[in-house]
Design an enzyme around this catalytic site. Structure first.
Site, short mmCIF file in Angstrom:
data_model
loop_
_atom_site.label_atom_id
_atom_site.label_comp_id
_atom_site.label_asym_id
_atom_site.label_seq_id
_atom_site.Cartn_x
_atom_site.Cartn_y
_atom_site.Cartn_z
N ARG A 22 0.86 -1.18 0.00
CA ARG A 22 0.00 0.00 0.00
C ARG A 22 0.90 1.24 0.00
O ARG A 22 1.99 1.22 0.56
CB ARG A 22 -0.85 -0.04 1.27
CG ARG A 22 -1.87 1.02 1.43
CD ARG A 22 -2.75 0.76 2.65
NE ARG A 22 -3.61 -0.39 2.40
CZ ARG A 22 -3.88 -1.35 3.29
NH1 ARG A 22 -3.34 -1.31 4.49
NH2 ARG A 22 -4.68 -2.35 2.98
N ASN A 86 0.34 -0.49 13.58
CA ASN A 86 0.85 -1.58 12.76
C ASN A 86 2.10 -2.18 13.40
O ASN A 86 3.00 -1.43 13.79
CB ASN A 86 1.26 -1.07 11.38
CG ASN A 86 0.10 -0.48 10.62
OD1 ASN A 86 -0.81 -1.19 10.22
ND2 ASN A 86 0.13 0.83 10.41
#
Length: 178
Positions: A22, A86
């Site tokens: 991404r 994350n």
């Protein structure tokens, strides 16, 4: 590369196999600390690996760490600040781009202070198909434990007022750049 408040970078998130996962079009430098860098963005374009894209909905303050195996995104929503964390490698910056490897496990922290570990099945799947080593597995799980402790200790990263101040600075910087 020396960073200054107002510098614009891109973000690229990779997977263990080296493939891009991404990418975000913009992250504006808001602060440079000894062990992390603070960025901001709002309604930025996000491109997925297969080519689809979308825009973020709300302002975000992003924390990328030099030596910790996680990063933190404070999402400033109408009903409070949500944190999306994350488990990932420490960042590197190359060619005005923040780069890191994402290791699937995430921690979602809600405005009421509760939290939830996400994507355990995705982690197990990628661990198997991408052959994460035992040592890497230990580092990733230690990163998750460190992140939870970092939150419980009351790190400034998770302070509502700090994140609102960074958002004010972000708006000021963006206004000055017009």
């Amino acid at each position: 590369m020396t960073l200054h408040i107002g510098d614009k970078l891109q973000i690229q998130c990779y997977k263990h196999n080296g493939k891009i996962h991404r990418a975000w079009d913009e992250a504006v430098v808001l602060d440079v600390k000894k062990d992390y860098i603070v960025f901001g963005n709002k309604k930025t374009n996000v491109t997925e690996a297969e080519g689809s894209y979308w825009k973020t909905k709300e302002p975000a303050i992003l924390y990328f760490f030099k030596d910790r195996w996680f990063n933190v995104i404070a999402q400033l929503k109408k009903d409070g600040i949500y944190y999306y964390c994350n488990i990932a490698t420490p960042f590197v910056i190359e060619e005005k781009t923040i780069k890191y490897i994402d290791y699937d496990l995430d921690l979602r922290i809600f405005p009421n202070g509760s939290y939830k570990i996400l994507d355990r099945l995705e982690y197990k799947y990628h661990k198997r198909i991408m052959h994460y080593s035992e040592d890497l597995d230990k580092v990733i799980n230690l990163g998750l434990r460190d992140l939870i402790e970092y939150y419980k200790e009351g790190s400034p990263v998770f302070n509502e007022q700090n994140n609102k101040q960074y958002y004010k600075l972000y708006k000021k910087v963006k206004e000055e750049q017009k």
